[in-house]
Design an enzyme around this catalytic site. Structure first.
Site, PDB file in Angstrom:
ATOM      1  N   ASP A 132      -2.205 -17.788   0.574  1.00 58.41           N
ATOM      2  CA  ASP A 132      -4.098 -18.697  -0.648  1.00 58.41           C
ATOM      3  C   ASP A 132      -4.243 -20.327   0.402  1.00 58.41           C
ATOM      4  O   ASP A 132      -5.554 -19.792  -0.308  1.00 58.41           O
ATOM      5  CB  ASP A 132      -3.268 -19.196  -1.459  1.00 58.41           C
ATOM      6  CG  ASP A 132      -1.841 -19.775  -1.356  1.00 58.41           C
ATOM      7  OD1 ASP A 132      -1.127 -19.614  -0.644  1.00 58.41           O
ATOM      8  OD2 ASP A 132      -0.851 -20.351  -2.805  1.00 58.41           O
ATOM      9  N   TYR A 179       0.928  -1.203  -0.294  1.00 61.92           N
ATOM     10  CA  TYR A 179       0.377   0.014  -0.166  1.00 61.92           C
ATOM     11  C   TYR A 179       0.982   1.185   0.336  1.00 61.92           C
ATOM     12  O   TYR A 179       0.726   2.528  -0.322  1.00 61.92           O
ATOM     13  CB  TYR A 179      -0.429   0.126   1.400  1.00 61.92           C
ATOM     14  CG  TYR A 179      -2.051  -0.728   1.201  1.00 61.92           C
ATOM     15  CD1 TYR A 179      -2.444  -2.155   0.429  1.00 61.92           C
ATOM     16  CD2 TYR A 179      -3.239  -0.283   1.465  1.00 61.92           C
ATOM     17  CE1 TYR A 179      -3.529  -2.423   0.171  1.00 61.92           C
ATOM     18  CE2 TYR A 179      -4.747  -0.559   1.068  1.00 61.92           C
ATOM     19  CZ  TYR A 179      -4.584  -2.221   0.641  1.00 61.92           C
ATOM     20  OH  TYR A 179      -6.180  -2.767   0.297  1.00 61.92           O
ATOM     21  N   LYS A 217       3.268 -14.903   1.921  1.00 66.09           N
ATOM     22  CA  LYS A 217       3.282 -15.951   1.399  1.00 66.09           C
ATOM     23  C   LYS A 217       5.391 -16.021   1.009  1.00 66.09           C
ATOM     24  O   LYS A 217       5.925 -15.857   0.021  1.00 66.09           O
ATOM     25  CB  LYS A 217       3.091 -15.417  -0.115  1.00 66.09           C
ATOM     26  CG  LYS A 217       2.011 -15.259  -0.667  1.00 66.09           C
ATOM     27  CD  LYS A 217       1.176 -16.923  -1.244  1.00 66.09           C
ATOM     28  CE  LYS A 217       1.367 -17.595  -2.258  1.00 66.09           C
ATOM     29  NZ  LYS A 217       1.234 -18.547  -2.666  1.00 66.09           N
ATOM     30  N   ASP A 241      -6.610  -7.420   3.528  1.00 65.26           N
ATOM     31  CA  ASP A 241      -7.219  -6.410   3.436  1.00 65.26           C
ATOM     32  C   ASP A 241      -8.706  -7.838   2.786  1.00 65.26           C
ATOM     33  O   ASP A 241      -9.765  -7.557   3.474  1.00 65.26           O
ATOM     34  CB  ASP A 241      -6.884  -5.791   2.153  1.00 65.26           C
ATOM     35  CG  ASP A 241      -7.815  -4.068   1.483  1.00 65.26           C
ATOM     36  OD1 ASP A 241      -9.316  -4.545   2.458  1.00 65.26           O
ATOM     37  OD2 ASP A 241      -8.088  -4.815   0.600  1.00 65.26           O
ATOM     38  N   ASP A 267     -12.414  -8.811   4.057  1.00 63.30           N
ATOM     39  CA  ASP A 267     -13.787  -9.176   3.413  1.00 63.30           C
ATOM     40  C   ASP A 267     -13.916 -10.570   3.615  1.00 63.30           C
ATOM     41  O   ASP A 267     -15.272 -10.958   4.005  1.00 63.30           O
ATOM     42  CB  ASP A 267     -13.053  -8.844   2.342  1.00 63.30           C
ATOM     43  CG  ASP A 267     -13.655  -6.918   2.203  1.00 63.30           C
ATOM     44  OD1 ASP A 267     -13.115  -6.066   2.983  1.00 63.30           O
ATOM     45  OD2 ASP A 267     -14.177  -6.803   1.297  1.00 63.30           O
TER      46      ASP A 267
HETATM   47  C1  IPM Z   1     -10.654  -1.359   4.064  1.00 62.81           C
HETATM   48  C2  IPM Z   1     -10.792  -0.882   2.546  1.00 62.81           C
HETATM   49  C3  IPM Z   1      -9.436   0.508   2.486  1.00 62.81           C
HETATM   50  C4  IPM Z   1      -8.101  -0.704   2.577  1.00 62.81           C
HETATM   51  C5  IPM Z   1     -10.006   0.764   1.228  1.00 62.81           C
HETATM   52  C6  IPM Z   1     -11.298   1.994   1.165  1.00 62.81           C
HETATM   53  C7  IPM Z   1      -8.799   2.085   0.533  1.00 62.81           C
HETATM   54  O1  IPM Z   1     -10.670  -2.498   1.629  1.00 62.81           O
HETATM   55  O2  IPM Z   1     -10.417  -0.919   5.151  1.00 62.81           O
HETATM   56  O3  IPM Z   1     -10.192  -2.585   4.044  1.00 62.81           O
HETATM   57  O4  IPM Z   1      -7.889  -0.706   0.562  1.00 62.81           O
HETATM   58  O5  IPM Z   1      -7.699  -0.747   3.118  1.00 62.81           O
HETATM   59 MG    MG Z   2     -10.574  -3.822   2.289  1.00 65.84          MG
END
Ligand code: IPM
Ligand code: MG
Length: 368
Positions: free
Chosen positions: A229, A145, A196, A253, A257
């Site tokens: 993975d 990032y 990884k 990230d 999710d």
């Molecule tokens: C998160 C989001 C952010 C990230 C975006 C909105 C920049 O997806 O907080 O998980 O990638 O960190």
């Molecule tokens: Mg995210």
């Protein structure tokens, strides 16, 4: 040095459903101020696309300064298709990344808990997810990032090259791994570290540093290493094998999710982004739901405010030393779910569909 004001809470609702969900957090903070005689000082400002529309930048210096002196930042969400085509450095997401980086919020805690009332809302079989309680600790200020060099540059033959760099130093790895081990000690005492290391040197360093720290200071915590993975696959196969997962910025990230959907809805999961404590014991921190701005449902009053409200519960616990209040708020969430109140994202047969603000009101009536 800008001092952190102990009770100052900065609300940055942002874009999309951000203002709706943070609106409910504001009601809850006001309730604590009025009914529990707490003295939170609330301020509110623009961030992300809404700031860009008004000021031409996703975060102004003034707002950044306010963020620096706040003990707690409650962020809603940033971004949306409206700002897809603006210059990269002005994109709504840049504000969020600047706050994380410059406030040095290196540890991102993302709990994934499957509420028993919502077992059926998950796309996975009930026996796989019921009782699930995982904590993902995502490194938040390093890795791909932020690594340099980065950019898009012209190369031969009229081609262009997109560049991002994945880097980690030992100290960046160690400080976030410490947070993971400390959390594990208060939970089920198990850490899974994901990288990884089979393809990336930075992953190899990650594995070595986490192992060394473990052997030196956290021998009593069970540590295992897993390729990222494989971790993604294991999260679907048998998520209850995990307690604390510690991983880098990008893998964190994605894995968070994925973990969120085990619990039924992205609309339920809070997060805390914590900095280091200074010598006076002060710590900067930002709290946000892990869902995004959800432009498709923005302005309809149907967004689920629970992720934001649980993020505020995390703020009460980690930044404001108000554990009892945090527990009361978390219990209120359980109680409204027990009563059958559901926003659209978690609606199932026989339950009562409520709007964003009705959910907030229901929570407040449980707090009473
Ligand atoms: C998160 C989001 C952010 C990230 C975006 C909105 C920049 O997806 O907080 O998980 O990638 O960190
Ligand atoms: Mg995210």
């Amino acid at each position: 040095m800008i001092k952190v004001k102990k009770r100052k809470i900065l609300l940055l609702p942002g874009d999309g459903i951000g203002p709706e969900v943070i609106g409910e957090v504001k009601k809850i903070i006001n309730w604590f101020n009025n009914k529990k005689s707490l003295d939170f000082e609330i301020d509110e400002d623009l961030v992300g696309g809404s700031s860009y529309d008004k000021h031409g930048t996703p975060i102004t210096d003034e707002v950044f300064y306010k963020a620096l002196e706040s003990a707690v930042i409650m962020l809603g969400a940033v971004g949306g298709p409206k700002w897809d085509n603006i210059e990269f450095s002005k994109k709504p997401e840049r504000a969020l990344l600047k706050l994380r980086k410059e406030l040095k919020l290196f540890a991102n805690l993302r709990p994934a808990i499957c509420f028993k009332q919502l077992v059926d809302a998950s796309t996975l079989k009930p026996e796989i997810v019921s009782g699930l309680d995982i904590m993902i600790v995502r490194e938040l200020t390093g890795g791909i990032y932020f690594g340099e060099p980065r950019g898009i540059k012209p190369i031969e033959n009229g081609e262009r090259k997109g560049i991002n760099t994945h880097t980690y130093t030992s100290s960046e790895i160690i400080r976030v791994a410490k947070i993971a081990f400390e959390l594990a000690k208060k939970r089920s005492n198990k850490v899974t570290s994901c990288e990884k290391s089979n393809v990336m040197e930075a992953g190899q360093l990650w594995r070595e540093e986490v192992q060394t720290l473990h052997d030196k200071e956290y021998k009593d915590v069970e540590l295992s290493h897993m390729l990222a993975d494989n971790c993604s696959m294991q999260l679907l196969r048998n998520p209850k094998q995990f307690d604390v997962i510690v991983t880098d910025n990008l893998f964190g990230d994605m894995l968070s999710d994925q973990a969120s959907m085990l619990t039924g809805s992205l609309g339920l999961l809070p997060s805390a982004s914590l900095g280091a404590k200074n010598k006076d014991g002060e710590m900067r921190a930002m709290y946000e739901p892990i869902h995004g701005s959800a432009p498709d449902i923005a302005g309809k009053g149907i967004a689920n405010p629970i992720a934001s409200i649980l993020s505020f519960a995390m703020a009460l616990r980690y930044s404001l030393d108000l554990d009892k209040e945090a527990e009361a708020l978390e219990k209120a969430v359980q109680d409204v779910l027990n009563d059958g109140f559901r926003t659209k994202d978690i609606l199932s047969d026989g339950m009562k569909e409520v709007s964003t603000s009705q959910m907030g009101d229901a929570l407040i009536s449980k707090l009473q």
